[in-house]
Design a protein around this motif. Structure first.
Motif, PDB file in Angstrom:
ATOM      1  N   PRO A 102       0.808  -1.226   0.000  1.00  0.00           N
ATOM      2  CA  PRO A 102       0.000   0.000   0.000  1.00  0.00           C
ATOM      3  C   PRO A 102       0.845   1.282   0.000  1.00  0.00           C
ATOM      4  O   PRO A 102       0.397   2.311  -0.505  1.00  0.00           O
ATOM      5  CB  PRO A 102      -0.846  -0.118   1.270  1.00  0.00           C
ATOM      6  CG  PRO A 102      -0.338  -1.302   2.011  1.00  0.00           C
ATOM      7  CD  PRO A 102       0.481  -2.133   1.112  1.00  0.00           C
ATOM      8  N   ASN A 103       2.077   1.217   0.513  1.00  0.00           N
ATOM      9  CA  ASN A 103       2.916   2.434   0.521  1.00  0.00           C
ATOM     10  C   ASN A 103       3.904   2.458  -0.634  1.00  0.00           C
ATOM     11  O   ASN A 103       4.978   3.044  -0.554  1.00  0.00           O
ATOM     12  CB  ASN A 103       3.687   2.526   1.846  1.00  0.00           C
ATOM     13  CG  ASN A 103       2.731   2.606   3.006  1.00  0.00           C
ATOM     14  OD1 ASN A 103       1.693   3.267   2.926  1.00  0.00           O
ATOM     15  ND2 ASN A 103       3.040   1.901   4.090  1.00  0.00           N
ATOM     16  N   TYR A 104       3.523   1.799  -1.734  1.00  0.00           N
ATOM     17  CA  TYR A 104       4.467   1.624  -2.853  1.00  0.00           C
ATOM     18  C   TYR A 104       5.039   2.935  -3.382  1.00  0.00           C
ATOM     19  O   TYR A 104       6.164   3.001  -3.849  1.00  0.00           O
ATOM     20  CB  TYR A 104       3.795   0.839  -3.993  1.00  0.00           C
ATOM     21  CG  TYR A 104       2.666   1.569  -4.684  1.00  0.00           C
ATOM     22  CD1 TYR A 104       2.909   2.395  -5.758  1.00  0.00           C
ATOM     23  CD2 TYR A 104       1.356   1.449  -4.235  1.00  0.00           C
ATOM     24  CE1 TYR A 104       1.865   3.077  -6.381  1.00  0.00           C
ATOM     25  CE2 TYR A 104       0.328   2.116  -4.851  1.00  0.00           C
ATOM     26  CZ  TYR A 104       0.581   2.939  -5.914  1.00  0.00           C
ATOM     27  OH  TYR A 104      -0.440   3.624  -6.515  1.00  0.00           O
ATOM     28  N   LYS A 105       4.246   4.040  -3.258  1.00  0.00           N
ATOM     29  CA  LYS A 105       4.711   5.309  -3.849  1.00  0.00           C
ATOM     30  C   LYS A 105       5.964   5.823  -3.148  1.00  0.00           C
ATOM     31  O   LYS A 105       6.762   6.521  -3.739  1.00  0.00           O
ATOM     32  CB  LYS A 105       3.607   6.364  -3.743  1.00  0.00           C
ATOM     33  CG  LYS A 105       2.554   6.191  -4.823  1.00  0.00           C
ATOM     34  CD  LYS A 105       1.516   7.275  -4.728  1.00  0.00           C
ATOM     35  CE  LYS A 105       0.161   6.681  -4.982  1.00  0.00           C
ATOM     36  NZ  LYS A 105      -0.950   7.491  -4.558  1.00  0.00           N
ATOM     37  N   THR A 106       6.113   5.488  -1.864  1.00  0.00           N
ATOM     38  CA  THR A 106       7.278   5.991  -1.138  1.00  0.00           C
ATOM     39  C   THR A 106       8.300   4.908  -0.783  1.00  0.00           C
ATOM     40  O   THR A 106       9.490   5.190  -0.698  1.00  0.00           O
ATOM     41  CB  THR A 106       6.835   6.680   0.176  1.00  0.00           C
ATOM     42  OG1 THR A 106       5.914   5.792   0.825  1.00  0.00           O
ATOM     43  CG2 THR A 106       6.182   8.024  -0.076  1.00  0.00           C
ATOM     44  N   ASP A 107       7.824   3.657  -0.607  1.00  0.00           N
ATOM     45  CA  ASP A 107       8.804   2.668  -0.120  1.00  0.00           C
ATOM     46  C   ASP A 107       9.347   1.727  -1.202  1.00  0.00           C
ATOM     47  O   ASP A 107      10.120   0.836  -0.910  1.00  0.00           O
ATOM     48  CB  ASP A 107       8.235   1.865   1.072  1.00  0.00           C
ATOM     49  CG  ASP A 107       7.083   0.930   0.675  1.00  0.00           C
ATOM     50  OD1 ASP A 107       6.803   0.806  -0.524  1.00  0.00           O
ATOM     51  OD2 ASP A 107       6.474   0.329   1.579  1.00  0.00           O
ATOM     52  N   SER A 108       8.910   1.929  -2.463  1.00  0.00           N
ATOM     53  CA  SER A 108       9.357   1.000  -3.512  1.00  0.00           C
ATOM     54  C   SER A 108       9.819   1.759  -4.758  1.00  0.00           C
ATOM     55  O   SER A 108       9.406   2.896  -4.986  1.00  0.00           O
ATOM     56  CB  SER A 108       8.209   0.079  -3.936  1.00  0.00           C
ATOM     57  OG  SER A 108       7.627  -0.547  -2.837  1.00  0.00           O
ATOM     58  N   VAL A 109      10.661   1.099  -5.542  1.00  0.00           N
ATOM     59  CA  VAL A 109      11.070   1.665  -6.825  1.00  0.00           C
ATOM     60  C   VAL A 109      10.874   0.579  -7.890  1.00  0.00           C
ATOM     61  O   VAL A 109      11.113  -0.598  -7.636  1.00  0.00           O
ATOM     62  CB  VAL A 109      12.543   2.167  -6.772  1.00  0.00           C
ATOM     63  CG1 VAL A 109      13.516   1.038  -6.448  1.00  0.00           C
ATOM     64  CG2 VAL A 109      12.958   2.832  -8.076  1.00  0.00           C
TER      65      VAL A 109
ATOM     66  N   GLU B 106       3.358   5.223 -14.758  1.00  0.00           N
ATOM     67  CA  GLU B 106       2.208   6.131 -14.957  1.00  0.00           C
ATOM     68  C   GLU B 106       0.937   5.562 -14.341  1.00  0.00           C
ATOM     69  O   GLU B 106       0.188   6.287 -13.685  1.00  0.00           O
ATOM     70  CB  GLU B 106       1.983   6.390 -16.449  1.00  0.00           C
ATOM     71  CG  GLU B 106       2.832   7.539 -16.951  1.00  0.00           C
ATOM     72  CD  GLU B 106       2.859   7.617 -18.472  1.00  0.00           C
ATOM     73  OE1 GLU B 106       1.858   7.234 -19.102  1.00  0.00           O
ATOM     74  OE2 GLU B 106       3.909   8.029 -19.009  1.00  0.00           O
ATOM     75  N   ILE B 107       0.721   4.246 -14.543  1.00  0.00           N
ATOM     76  CA  ILE B 107      -0.494   3.630 -13.954  1.00  0.00           C
ATOM     77  C   ILE B 107      -0.452   3.785 -12.425  1.00  0.00           C
ATOM     78  O   ILE B 107      -1.467   3.977 -11.774  1.00  0.00           O
ATOM     79  CB  ILE B 107      -0.610   2.123 -14.325  1.00  0.00           C
ATOM     80  CG1 ILE B 107      -0.620   1.914 -15.834  1.00  0.00           C
ATOM     81  CG2 ILE B 107      -1.859   1.504 -13.706  1.00  0.00           C
ATOM     82  CD1 ILE B 107      -0.633   0.444 -16.283  1.00  0.00           C
ATOM     83  N   LEU B 108       0.774   3.726 -11.864  1.00  0.00           N
ATOM     84  CA  LEU B 108       0.917   3.777 -10.405  1.00  0.00           C
ATOM     85  C   LEU B 108       1.299   5.190  -9.947  1.00  0.00           C
ATOM     86  O   LEU B 108       2.240   5.367  -9.166  1.00  0.00           O
ATOM     87  CB  LEU B 108       1.954   2.747  -9.964  1.00  0.00           C
ATOM     88  CG  LEU B 108       1.518   1.277 -10.115  1.00  0.00           C
ATOM     89  CD1 LEU B 108       2.684   0.332  -9.951  1.00  0.00           C
ATOM     90  CD2 LEU B 108       0.426   0.933  -9.118  1.00  0.00           C
ATOM     91  N   SER B 109       0.588   6.182 -10.442  1.00  0.00           N
ATOM     92  CA  SER B 109       0.751   7.585 -10.027  1.00  0.00           C
ATOM     93  C   SER B 109       2.197   8.059 -10.092  1.00  0.00           C
ATOM     94  O   SER B 109       2.691   8.680  -9.152  1.00  0.00           O
ATOM     95  CB  SER B 109       0.233   7.809  -8.614  1.00  0.00           C
ATOM     96  OG  SER B 109      -0.902   7.074  -8.368  1.00  0.00           O
ATOM     97  N   ASN B 110       2.865   7.735 -11.165  1.00  0.00           N
ATOM     98  CA  ASN B 110       4.248   8.171 -11.396  1.00  0.00           C
ATOM     99  C   ASN B 110       5.226   7.750 -10.314  1.00  0.00           C
ATOM    100  O   ASN B 110       6.078   8.540  -9.903  1.00  0.00           O
ATOM    101  CB  ASN B 110       4.306   9.693 -11.578  1.00  0.00           C
ATOM    102  CG  ASN B 110       3.588  10.099 -12.838  1.00  0.00           C
ATOM    103  OD1 ASN B 110       3.730   9.447 -13.874  1.00  0.00           O
ATOM    104  ND2 ASN B 110       2.772  11.134 -12.735  1.00  0.00           N
TER     105      ASN B 110
END
Ligand code: R5P
Length: 304
Positions: free
Chosen positions: A157-164, A181-185
């Protein structure tokens, strides 16, 4: 519409038929003592739109011959149209001449499919976006990326900050940009991979970006590839990422080709989880504990 299945990926064909609220139409196959096969359409197909589902791995040559015969049998039996669903299009990595004297195997396959009467092809995550240009008939090029995106949102769930996101080679950059892009950049990087064309060995591996830019918050690399064949690309990518300080590495790949010792290479590598799709049916002996299979059946059904 009548749906038929070749012998290479019956479980996927059954999922598609179930989604369509129908049953697979029967085909009779007889293999002669010398290995030749006879295909016979049993149902009446005159005037029907028909669909044939056949992956071309493992045993690409056998799977293609079977597909050619099924398409021919349907056309001769009066089918109005034949859509071939070939989730994994074998020989796609031989789409041009790499070294003088080579055959362009993919072109031979396409010309044969067209000449036996295939009207439309549905396939997934082709190695190169130029491949559709080789076809004269309509081709629907689908992707498992939206399925991967849903899974990533669900389990990280925190992929935007904890994953690349990571492409294991520069050829995969387009794919990784679409998923980003699908995952909010969400951020992405690529590995620069060099492979010896003769031995298949991966000769050098480095990251195109300064990982330090991400490292503070990022604890997980999500590697995305079109296919896993020997598993060496993934193994090398994971080793490199760990050297750079990313401990948790997971992989999403559309096509589980799983040649040779891929099962053991992946199970014994430092990758923590391997997500693939049912574009290719994986035999029991190639399944391993880290593996999870996501289905592309609904994507196919939506496009029939
Ligand atoms: C290569 O360009 C492809 O995108 C895959 O990375 C490659 O085919 C994987 O092969 P292997 O698993 O044998 O390293």
């Amino acid at each position: 519409m009548k749906v038929f299945s070749g012998s290479s990926n019956k479980p996927l064909a059954e999922r598609v038929a179930k989604d369509l609220d129908t049953r697979l139409s029967p085909l009779e196959t007889f293999i002669f003592p010398d290995g030749e096969r006879r295909i016979q359409v049993v149902d009446k197909v005159v005037g029907y739109d028909t669909v044939v589902i056949q992956s071309t791995s493992p045993n690409p040559d056998t799977a293609y011959m079977e597909l050619f015969f099924i398409v021919d049998a349907l056309k001769r039996s009066g089918a109005k149209s034949v859509t071939a669903v070939v989730p994994y299009l074998g020989y796609q990595r031989q789409d041009h001449v790499f070294r003088g004297g080579e055959a362009v195997s993919l072109e031979v396959i396409i010309e044969t499919l067209e000449s036996v009467g295939m009207n439309r092809l549905i396939t997934f995550d082709l190695h190169s976006i130029k491949i559709p240009e080789l076809f004269k008939i309509p081709i629907v090029h689908l992707s498992a990326l939206s399925i991967f995106a849903e899974k990533i949102k669900e389990i990280y769930p925190n992929y935007k900050t904890d994953s690349v996101l990571v492409s294991p080679d520069m050829g995969g950059i387009r794919r990784i940009k679409i998923l980003s892009e699908i995952l909010s950049n969400m951020p992405y990087i690529s590995i620069v991979k060099d492979r010896d064309l003769v031995t298949g060995n991966i000769e050098s591996n480095k990251i195109d970006t300064n990982l330090q830019d991400f490292k503070k918050e990022v604890k997980r690399a999500i590697i995305v590839d079109d296919m896993i064949s020997t598993g060496r690309t993934i193994d090398a990518a994971v080793n490199l990422l760990r050297k750079q300080g990313i401990e948790e590495n997971v992989v999403f790949a559309t096509h589980p080709v799983f040649s040779n010792d891929a099962r053991n290479i992946l199970q014994n590598s430092k990758v923590s989880k391997v997500f693939v799709t049912d574009a290719i049916d994986i035999p029991k002996e190639k399944i391993f504990p880290k593996l999870e299979i996501l289905s592309i059946a609904t994507e196919i059904t939506k496009n029939l």
